[in-house]
Design an enzyme around this catalytic site. Structure first.
Site, PDB file in Angstrom:
ATOM      1  N   ARG A 124       0.694  -1.078   0.186  1.00  0.00           N
ATOM      2  CA  ARG A 124       0.159  -0.061   0.335  1.00  0.00           C
ATOM      3  C   ARG A 124       0.864   1.217   0.402  1.00  0.00           C
ATOM      4  O   ARG A 124       0.183   2.529   0.560  1.00  0.00           O
ATOM      5  CB  ARG A 124      -1.302  -0.350   0.980  1.00  0.00           C
ATOM      6  CG  ARG A 124      -1.836  -0.739   1.064  1.00  0.00           C
ATOM      7  CD  ARG A 124      -3.171  -0.556   2.302  1.00  0.00           C
ATOM      8  NE  ARG A 124      -4.293  -1.695   1.481  1.00  0.00           N
ATOM      9  CZ  ARG A 124      -4.314  -2.956   2.791  1.00  0.00           C
ATOM     10  NH1 ARG A 124      -3.539  -2.863   3.537  1.00  0.00           N
ATOM     11  NH2 ARG A 124      -5.221  -3.833   1.975  1.00  0.00           N
ATOM     12  N   LYS A 146       3.687  11.515 -11.257  1.00  0.00           N
ATOM     13  CA  LYS A 146       2.594  10.984 -12.063  1.00  0.00           C
ATOM     14  C   LYS A 146       3.666   9.790 -12.893  1.00  0.00           C
ATOM     15  O   LYS A 146       4.924   9.592 -13.137  1.00  0.00           O
ATOM     16  CB  LYS A 146       2.683  11.436 -13.309  1.00  0.00           C
ATOM     17  CG  LYS A 146       1.372  12.187 -13.834  1.00  0.00           C
ATOM     18  CD  LYS A 146       1.018  12.303 -14.902  1.00  0.00           C
ATOM     19  CE  LYS A 146      -0.328  13.860 -15.028  1.00  0.00           C
ATOM     20  NZ  LYS A 146      -0.768  14.305 -16.929  1.00  0.00           N
ATOM     21  N   GLU A 188      11.147  19.527 -24.352  1.00  0.00           N
ATOM     22  CA  GLU A 188      10.588  20.227 -23.053  1.00  0.00           C
ATOM     23  C   GLU A 188      11.082  21.101 -22.154  1.00  0.00           C
ATOM     24  O   GLU A 188      10.819  21.859 -21.654  1.00  0.00           O
ATOM     25  CB  GLU A 188      10.206  18.426 -22.431  1.00  0.00           C
ATOM     26  CG  GLU A 188       9.576  17.690 -23.352  1.00  0.00           C
ATOM     27  CD  GLU A 188       8.263  17.418 -23.029  1.00  0.00           C
ATOM     28  OE1 GLU A 188       7.572  18.332 -22.519  1.00  0.00           O
ATOM     29  OE2 GLU A 188       7.858  16.533 -23.049  1.00  0.00           O
ATOM     30  N   LYS A 230       7.559  23.538 -13.576  1.00  0.00           N
ATOM     31  CA  LYS A 230       6.729  22.313 -13.261  1.00  0.00           C
ATOM     32  C   LYS A 230       6.222  21.716 -12.402  1.00  0.00           C
ATOM     33  O   LYS A 230       5.252  21.841 -12.052  1.00  0.00           O
ATOM     34  CB  LYS A 230       7.770  20.890 -13.884  1.00  0.00           C
ATOM     35  CG  LYS A 230       6.893  19.795 -13.356  1.00  0.00           C
ATOM     36  CD  LYS A 230       7.371  18.942 -14.487  1.00  0.00           C
ATOM     37  CE  LYS A 230       6.127  17.455 -14.661  1.00  0.00           C
ATOM     38  NZ  LYS A 230       6.069  16.517 -15.088  1.00  0.00           N
ATOM     39  N   GLU A 240      -4.361  16.718 -10.861  1.00  0.00           N
ATOM     40  CA  GLU A 240      -5.486  17.303 -12.547  1.00  0.00           C
ATOM     41  C   GLU A 240      -7.052  17.774 -12.303  1.00  0.00           C
ATOM     42  O   GLU A 240      -7.413  17.361 -12.476  1.00  0.00           O
ATOM     43  CB  GLU A 240      -4.962  15.982 -13.584  1.00  0.00           C
ATOM     44  CG  GLU A 240      -3.426  16.410 -14.327  1.00  0.00           C
ATOM     45  CD  GLU A 240      -3.767  15.029 -15.288  1.00  0.00           C
ATOM     46  OE1 GLU A 240      -4.290  13.925 -15.670  1.00  0.00           O
ATOM     47  OE2 GLU A 240      -2.524  15.258 -16.033  1.00  0.00           O
ATOM     48  N   ARG A 245      -3.177  21.832 -14.577  1.00  0.00           N
ATOM     49  CA  ARG A 245      -1.114  21.185 -15.376  1.00  0.00           C
ATOM     50  C   ARG A 245      -1.875  20.676 -16.373  1.00  0.00           C
ATOM     51  O   ARG A 245      -0.406  20.542 -17.590  1.00  0.00           O
ATOM     52  CB  ARG A 245      -1.823  19.333 -14.653  1.00  0.00           C
ATOM     53  CG  ARG A 245      -0.944  18.597 -14.247  1.00  0.00           C
ATOM     54  CD  ARG A 245      -0.153  17.675 -13.070  1.00  0.00           C
ATOM     55  NE  ARG A 245       1.230  16.959 -13.242  1.00  0.00           N
ATOM     56  CZ  ARG A 245       1.797  16.370 -12.161  1.00  0.00           C
ATOM     57  NH1 ARG A 245       0.973  16.048 -10.978  1.00  0.00           N
ATOM     58  NH2 ARG A 245       2.295  15.357 -12.245  1.00  0.00           N
ATOM     59  N   ASN A 249       0.745  20.123 -21.486  1.00  0.00           N
ATOM     60  CA  ASN A 249       0.412  19.136 -22.904  1.00  0.00           C
ATOM     61  C   ASN A 249       0.909  20.262 -24.016  1.00  0.00           C
ATOM     62  O   ASN A 249       0.197  19.442 -25.055  1.00  0.00           O
ATOM     63  CB  ASN A 249      -0.566  18.574 -22.521  1.00  0.00           C
ATOM     64  CG  ASN A 249      -0.734  17.214 -21.913  1.00  0.00           C
ATOM     65  OD1 ASN A 249       0.087  16.731 -21.685  1.00  0.00           O
ATOM     66  ND2 ASN A 249      -1.861  16.931 -20.888  1.00  0.00           N
ATOM     67  N   HIS A 252       1.412  18.305 -27.424  1.00  0.00           N
ATOM     68  CA  HIS A 252       1.348  16.733 -27.269  1.00  0.00           C
ATOM     69  C   HIS A 252       0.276  16.357 -27.833  1.00  0.00           C
ATOM     70  O   HIS A 252       0.676  15.391 -28.073  1.00  0.00           O
ATOM     71  CB  HIS A 252       1.647  16.203 -25.875  1.00  0.00           C
ATOM     72  CG  HIS A 252       2.635  16.744 -24.650  1.00  0.00           C
ATOM     73  ND1 HIS A 252       3.553  18.209 -25.015  1.00  0.00           N
ATOM     74  CD2 HIS A 252       3.550  15.932 -24.594  1.00  0.00           C
ATOM     75  CE1 HIS A 252       4.468  17.960 -24.123  1.00  0.00           C
ATOM     76  NE2 HIS A 252       4.791  16.438 -23.824  1.00  0.00           N
ATOM     77  N   HIS A 256       1.668  13.203 -29.496  1.00  0.00           N
ATOM     78  CA  HIS A 256       1.520  11.701 -29.619  1.00  0.00           C
ATOM     79  C   HIS A 256       1.190  11.040 -30.887  1.00  0.00           C
ATOM     80  O   HIS A 256       1.129  10.391 -31.280  1.00  0.00           O
ATOM     81  CB  HIS A 256       0.137  11.461 -27.987  1.00  0.00           C
ATOM     82  CG  HIS A 256       0.842  12.191 -27.121  1.00  0.00           C
ATOM     83  ND1 HIS A 256      -0.219  12.205 -26.362  1.00  0.00           N
ATOM     84  CD2 HIS A 256       1.733  11.679 -26.317  1.00  0.00           C
ATOM     85  CE1 HIS A 256       0.434  12.468 -24.680  1.00  0.00           C
ATOM     86  NE2 HIS A 256       1.585  12.390 -25.383  1.00  0.00           N
ATOM     87  N   HIS A 269      10.385  11.112 -28.601  1.00  0.00           N
ATOM     88  CA  HIS A 269       9.324  12.068 -27.575  1.00  0.00           C
ATOM     89  C   HIS A 269       9.678  13.435 -28.312  1.00  0.00           C
ATOM     90  O   HIS A 269       9.062  14.358 -28.848  1.00  0.00           O
ATOM     91  CB  HIS A 269       8.826  11.565 -26.096  1.00  0.00           C
ATOM     92  CG  HIS A 269       7.926  12.478 -25.620  1.00  0.00           C
ATOM     93  ND1 HIS A 269       6.495  11.962 -26.053  1.00  0.00           N
ATOM     94  CD2 HIS A 269       7.790  13.294 -24.558  1.00  0.00           C
ATOM     95  CE1 HIS A 269       5.777  12.881 -25.685  1.00  0.00           C
ATOM     96  NE2 HIS A 269       6.703  13.705 -24.650  1.00  0.00           N
TER      97      HIS A 269
END
Lengths: 364, 364
Positions: A124, A146, A188, A230, A240, A245, A249, A252, A256, A269
C-alpha cells in the site's frame, strides 16, 4: 564536472520534497537519503542500459550501511507493462521488502514511471526516490508524481499520483547522454518557456551555443528553471483537477498523434513535441491568437537546437483520427493548449478540424 | 423489511464520505450516487455468486440514465490476483472507461478489495462506491479504504489506501446470507466492543436472541455502531502511521495463523477471529493484564452467538512459525493487540513465546 548544488522545493504539504541538481550526486545518494529518513533497505530499479549507474547507486547505499536489492528491466517502453510490474512485485516480496523499505528509480522516464508504480502499490505504498538519468527525465517525468504502466494500445492508462520523497539530478549523466536523447530533452525545456516564462525563453535564445556544447553551468540553470516551472504547475494542480496541469501538454496532442502514426521509436518524444508545438502555434496563429513573430521565435529556437520542425509525411486523416483517441479529448471534440504569446498558453475547446489540418502543413 | 435510514459520516477532509445503512438501498443506488456527483458511466464489478444483486444495481443506475458496464469475477479469494486485475483493466479500457467513470463494487471483501484496487489505479484513480453484500463487509472491509490484491503466499501485499465516495449497506441482503457467513461477520462486531466500547459490548450481550434471529432493527444498530467505531479509527489513522489502526487487528495475529495452518476455507475469517480473540485475551490474562472475568464474558458472548471458541487441532510449532511471518511482525519478535478490560486494548511487543503457546491451550 563540478557545478554548485541547486535545490528546487516542491511544496505539497506532507508530500513536499526537494529536487537537487548538482554533480556527484549518484555517489552521495545513500547518505543523502539517510538524512531525509531512516532507511535500512533500498530496492534499486533500473534498466539494462544503465547497469553502471545502478551499481554506482547501489554502492552508495551499501556504503551508507543500507541493505540493497537491485533489479533490472529491459530498456524501452515495453517494460511499462502489467507483466513487468507483476514480476517486480514478486521480486520485491522475495527480497523481503517491507513497509520501511524504499524504492530507488535509476533511469529515464520508463524506469521512473514503472518503479514509481511499484512503489505506489507494494504494501500500500513505499517511499521512493527518483534518480533520473536523461535530460527528458530531469526536466519532466521525474518531477510531479505521475507514475504508471501501459495497457495494450493505451499509454499510462494504469497508475497513480505518487510523489517521490526526493529527486537527485546528477549532471554528470549528461556527459555521456547520446546527442539525439539530449536534444529530445531540450524540446520540453523550450516548452516551459513558451507556456510559462518569457524570460526563460529569452535566456534559451541567448544561450544556444552554450546549450549545444552542454556547458554544465548553463545546463544546471536550465534544469533548475524547468523543474521550478514544473513544480509551480504541480503545486497548483497536483491531481489534474483544476485544469492548470493541462498546460504541460502544449504541443502534445499533435506529438502523440505523430508518435502513434509514425510508430513509437521512429520519432523520439521530444522530437515529436518540437514539431507538435509548432503546429499548435500555427494553429493559434490561424485563429488570430498569436503573432507570426512569436511562432517564428519558437521555430528558430527549436531549429537552432537541432530539433526537427517539419511534420513527418503521414496522412492527415490518420493523424486527426489519432488525436481524437487522445485521453484528453471529450466527446470527440478537439481541444488544444494554444499560446497567445511567448510565456502564456490557454486551453481552447472545439477547434475546427480544417484549421488543425492546415496547421500541419508547414510551407514557410 | 423496512428500517429507518442510518448514516455514519467518515471525516477525512476532501476524502470524507457517508456510510448509509437501510433497506431498499440497492434499488436506489443510481439516484443516490447522482446526488453526490455527476455520473454518466458506472463500471459494476461483482462475483459469480452475486449476479442478482449486480443486476439490481445495474438496473438502478440504468434507470437513473447512467450507462453501465458490468463485470463479474469468480467468487473466492483467488480472484484477488494480478491476473484478475489485469483482465479487469483491459475490460475497463474496452468499455470506454474514462476519468469521469465510477467503479461500483457489489460484493463481499474480495470484490470490494479487488474493485477498489482497480478504481485506485485506472487512469490514476477513479471514484468508487462500495455496495457490500455480507455482514463482514458491512462492518469491516467496505469501510476505511484498504484495497488490494494478493501475491502468491502473501495476502494484500499490493494495494492502496483509496477511500470510497459512498458506502451503501442494504440490510435486505442479510435476509438471504448463509448462517455461517452471518456468524462470521458477528465476530468482527464483537471485536469492536472489546477494543473500543464497553457499552456496545453490553448491548450485544443483552441482545443475543434478537441478533440470532436477525432482527432488522437490532442488526441495523449493530452495523451502525460498528461502522462508527471503525470510522473513528480510520479518521485518526487513515494510513497506518500513528499505530491506532493496529487495534483493529485484535485477535488477528492468532487468526491469520489458524487460517494459514488450517488452510483458507477450512475456517472462515470470522471464526478464526473468534478463536484468536480468546487466545489474545487468555494471553493478556497470563500476563496479568486483564481479569479472568473479562475473558469469560468474551467467551460466553462468542459462544452464545454460535461462534467457535476452541483452537483447531494444529501443531503449535506450525502456528508460531506462521505468526512470525505476519506482515506486522518486526524482526521476528511477536507483538499482539491485548485487552486490559472490555473496551480497551494495547499493543504489546516482545511477548514470550511460551505464553503464546499456553494461550492456545484452552482447558476450561
Amino acid at each position: 564536472m563540478n557545478v554548485p548544488l541547486r535545490t528546487v522545493r516542491v511544496n505539497l504539504e506532507s508530500r513536499s520534497y526537494d529536487i537537487e541538481i548538482g554533480s556527484g550526486l549518484l555517489d552521495a545518494i545513500g547518505q543523502r537519503v539517510r538524512q531525509i529518513r531512516e532507511v535500512t533497505h533500498a530496492v534499486i530499479i533500473s534498466d539494462s542500459n544503465l547497469k553502471e549507474y545502478a551499481k554506482q547507486v547501489e554502492h552508495s547505499f551499501s556504503t551508507a550501511e543500507v541493505r540493497c536489492s537491485r533489479f533490472e528491466v529491459p530498456a524501452g517502453e515495453r517494460s511499462k507493462s502489467v507483466d513487468q510490474a507483476s514480476a517486480l512485485w514478486d521480486q520485491l516480496l522475495k527480497a523481503g521488502t517491507d513497509r520501511k523499505s524504499i524504492v530507488v528509480a535509476v533511469g529515464g522516464g520508463v524506469v521512473g514511471d514503472l518503479a514509481g508504480f511499484i512503489a505506489a502499490s507494494f504494501t500500500r505504498g513505499l517511499d521512493f526516490v527518483q534518480v533520473p538519468t536523461s535530460l527528458l527525465a530531469h526536466v519532466d517525468s521525474s518531477v510531479g508524481g505521475k507514475v504508471g504502466i501501459n495497457l495494450a494500445g493505451a499509454k499510462n492508462m494504469v497508475g497513480h499520483f505518487w510523489q517521490p520523497i526526493h529527486v537527485a539530478i546528477d549532471m554528470c549523466v549528461l556527459e555521456t547522454l547520446p546527442e539525439r536523447d539530449y536534444r529530445s530533452g531540450l524540446a520540453e525545456v523550450v516548452k516551459y518557456g513558451v507556456i510559462l516564462d518569457a524570460d526563460f525563453f529569452r535566456f534559451l535564445e541567448n544561450n544556444v551555443a552554450k546549450i549545444k556544447e552542454r556547458d554544465p553551468e548553463t545546463l544546471a540553470e536550465i534544469i533548475r528553471q524547468s523543474c521550478r516551472l514544473k513544480a509551480y504547475v504541480v503545486e497548483n494542480d497536483e491531481r489534474e483537477t483544476t485544469g492548470l496541469r493541462a498546460i504541460l501538454n502544449y504541443g502534445h496532442t499533435f506529438a502523440h498523434a505523430f508518435e502513434t502514426v509514425c510508430g513509437y521509436g521512429e520519432l523520439m518524444h521530444g522530437e515529436a513535441v518540437s514539431i507538435g508545438m509548432l503546429c499548435a502555434s500555427r494553429l493559434a496563429e490561424s485563429m488570430g491568437r498569436i503573432s507570426a513573430e512569436d511562432t517564428k521565435r519558437q521555430t528558430d529556437l527549436l531549429a537552432s537546437l537541432g530539433l526537427p520542425i517539419d511534420v513527418p509525411p503521414s496522412g492527415h486523416d490518420q493523424l486527426i483520427a489519432a488525436m481524437q483517441k487522445d485521453k484528453k479529448v471529450e466527446h470527440g471534440r478537439l481541444r488544444f493548449i494554444l499560446p497567445t504569446k511567448i510565456g502564456h498558453v490557454e486551453l481552447v475547446s472545439d477547434v475546427e478540424e480544417n484549421l488543425v489540418r492546415a496547421a500541419m502543413k508547414h510551407d514557410d
